[in-house]
Design a protein around this motif. Structure first.
Motif, PDB file in Angstrom:
ATOM      1  N   SER A   1       0.861  -1.183   0.000  1.00 56.27           N
ATOM      2  CA  SER A   1       0.000   0.000   0.000  1.00 56.27           C
ATOM      3  C   SER A   1       0.895   1.228   0.000  1.00 56.27           C
ATOM      4  CB  SER A   1      -0.892   0.028   1.243  1.00 56.27           C
ATOM      5  OG  SER A   1      -1.813  -1.033   1.223  1.00 56.27           O
ATOM      6  N   VAL A   2       0.556   2.195  -0.851  1.00 55.62           N
ATOM      7  CA  VAL A   2       1.321   3.440  -0.934  1.00 55.62           C
ATOM      8  C   VAL A   2       0.436   4.609  -0.516  1.00 55.62           C
ATOM      9  CG1 VAL A   2       2.870   2.558  -2.716  1.00 55.62           C
ATOM     10  CG2 VAL A   2       0.783   3.757  -3.389  1.00 55.62           C
ATOM     11  N   HIS A   3       1.055   5.749  -0.334  1.00 56.16           N
ATOM     12  CA  HIS A   3       0.372   6.990   0.051  1.00 56.16           C
ATOM     13  C   HIS A   3      -0.268   6.876   1.434  1.00 56.16           C
ATOM     14  CE1 HIS A   3       1.125   8.453  -3.937  1.00 56.16           C
ATOM     15  NE2 HIS A   3       0.359   7.542  -4.498  1.00 56.16           N
ATOM     16  N   GLY A   4       0.393   6.161   2.333  1.00 53.73           N
ATOM     17  CA  GLY A   4      -0.079   6.092   3.714  1.00 53.73           C
ATOM     18  C   GLY A   4       0.501   7.242   4.522  1.00 53.73           C
ATOM     19  N   THR A   5      -0.164   7.583   5.604  1.00 56.37           N
ATOM     20  CA  THR A   5       0.406   8.506   6.579  1.00 56.37           C
ATOM     21  C   THR A   5       0.373   7.813   7.927  1.00 56.37           C
ATOM     22  OG1 THR A   5      -1.697   9.643   6.990  1.00 56.37           O
ATOM     23  CG2 THR A   5      -0.255  10.588   5.300  1.00 56.37           C
ATOM     24  N   PHE A   6       1.235   8.247   8.822  1.00 57.72           N
ATOM     25  CA  PHE A   6       1.440   7.550  10.080  1.00 57.72           C
ATOM     26  C   PHE A   6       1.501   8.544  11.221  1.00 57.72           C
ATOM     27  CE2 PHE A   6       3.825   5.951   6.490  1.00 57.72           C
ATOM     28  CZ  PHE A   6       3.250   4.705   6.307  1.00 57.72           C
ATOM     29  N   GLN A   7       0.910   8.182  12.324  1.00 54.01           N
ATOM     30  CA  GLN A   7       0.931   9.043  13.502  1.00 54.01           C
ATOM     31  C   GLN A   7       2.277   8.913  14.200  1.00 54.01           C
ATOM     32  OE1 GLN A   7      -2.389   8.441  16.052  1.00 54.01           O
ATOM     33  NE2 GLN A   7      -2.302  10.523  16.801  1.00 54.01           N
ATOM     34  N   GLY A   8       2.712   9.987  14.816  1.00 54.03           N
ATOM     35  CA  GLY A   8       3.977   9.977  15.549  1.00 54.03           C
ATOM     36  C   GLY A   8       3.901   9.086  16.777  1.00 54.03           C
ATOM     37  N   ARG A   9       4.897   9.165  17.613  1.00 55.96           N
ATOM     38  CA  ARG A   9       4.993   8.290  18.786  1.00 55.96           C
ATOM     39  C   ARG A   9       3.937   8.560  19.849  1.00 55.96           C
ATOM     40  NH1 ARG A   9       9.605   5.215  18.886  1.00 55.96           N
ATOM     41  NH2 ARG A   9      11.190   5.837  17.406  1.00 55.96           N
ATOM     42  N   ASP A  10       3.309   9.715  19.809  1.00 58.67           N
ATOM     43  CA  ASP A  10       2.261   9.990  20.788  1.00 58.67           C
ATOM     44  C   ASP A  10       0.956  10.312  20.051  1.00 58.67           C
ATOM     45  OD1 ASP A  10       2.013  12.931  20.319  1.00 58.67           O
ATOM     46  OD2 ASP A  10       4.085  12.898  21.036  1.00 58.67           O
ATOM     47  N   ARG A  11      -0.147  10.233  20.733  1.00 60.23           N
ATOM     48  CA  ARG A  11      -1.449  10.413  20.077  1.00 60.23           C
ATOM     49  C   ARG A  11      -1.722  11.853  19.676  1.00 60.23           C
ATOM     50  NH1 ARG A  11      -5.865  10.715  24.636  1.00 60.23           N
ATOM     51  NH2 ARG A  11      -4.553  11.369  26.350  1.00 60.23           N
ATOM     52  N   TRP A  12      -0.864  12.784  20.075  1.00 63.87           N
ATOM     53  CA  TRP A  12      -1.066  14.186  19.720  1.00 63.87           C
ATOM     54  C   TRP A  12      -0.317  14.572  18.448  1.00 63.87           C
ATOM     55  CZ3 TRP A  12       0.125  12.648  24.745  1.00 63.87           C
ATOM     56  CH2 TRP A  12      -0.962  12.656  25.626  1.00 63.87           C
ATOM     57  N   SER A  13       0.544  13.724  17.990  1.00 70.67           N
ATOM     58  CA  SER A  13       1.317  14.027  16.787  1.00 70.67           C
ATOM     59  C   SER A  13       0.438  13.964  15.549  1.00 70.67           C
ATOM     60  CB  SER A  13       2.461  13.023  16.614  1.00 70.67           C
ATOM     61  OG  SER A  13       3.353  13.096  17.692  1.00 70.67           O
ATOM     62  N   ALA A  14       0.707  14.845  14.624  1.00 68.04           N
ATOM     63  CA  ALA A  14      -0.016  14.831  13.353  1.00 68.04           C
ATOM     64  C   ALA A  14       0.480  13.664  12.502  1.00 68.04           C
ATOM     65  CB  ALA A  14       0.212  16.148  12.624  1.00 68.04           C
TER      66      ALA A  14
END
Length: 172
Positions: A83-96
């Motif tokens: 799968s391409v064009h994914g985005t991922f959250q940073g190490r904490d739940r507040w990260s964009a």
């Protein structure tokens, strides 16, 4: 007690499938795989990320096949889903959510997920050593019970780094 019939299972082709996450932030198994784009033959309308995931998963497949006589991640000709064009959250739940990452997701999906890159690097699927690294996580996942933390996690990462670099050097 005698065999009355057998079926030979021979695999001699790569089975690749490419999906588009359309910049969705991957937070659970339910977010995968995305919209199906194409299979073994690249779509003429595919973008550079889709084509790179397709091509580099093929290079890595042949690296494993020719060098180690291994047929795909599972050694049995299993599908190479990306799968391409994914985005991922940073190490904490507040990260964009951001696109500067790639990872292998185990069962039930057994597939690679690639972001679009960002400030630090562009198009992770376009880097053969990254694709080889993520596919090697799939090999380790199917061959061992290394828990992904502490020393076993470090071994997993080391193997992925070594074989990712190996795939890149083998193609060069």
């Amino acid at each position: 007690g005698s065999i009355i019939h057998s079926v030979t299972r021979m695999y001699n082709a790569i089975d690749r499938h490419i999906y588009d996450l359309k910049s969705k932030c991957v937070q659970s198994d339910n977010d995968i795989p995305g919209t199906y784009r194409f299979g073994n033959t690249a779509d003429s309308n595919a973008d550079e990320h889709e084509l790179a995931a397709h091509e580099n998963s093929g290079h890595t497949y042949w690296f494993y096949k020719h060098l180690l006589n291994r047929d795909s991640l599972d050694g049995k000709g299993g599908k190479l889903n990306s799968s391409v064009h994914g985005t991922f959250q940073g190490r904490d739940r507040w990260s964009a959510c951001h696109g500067e990452n790639a990872f292998f997701m185990g069962a039930p999906h057994n597939q690679m997920v690639y972001g679009d890159g960002g400030n630090n690097f562009k198009n992770p699927a376009g880097s053969l050593d990254i694709v080889g690294h993520e596919l090697t996580h799939g090999v380790v996942y199917t061959e061992s019970n290394l828990e992904y933390k502490d020393e076993p996690g470090a071994l997993n990462e080391s193997l992925a780094d070594i074989f990712g670099a190996g795939a890149s050097a083998w193609v060069a």
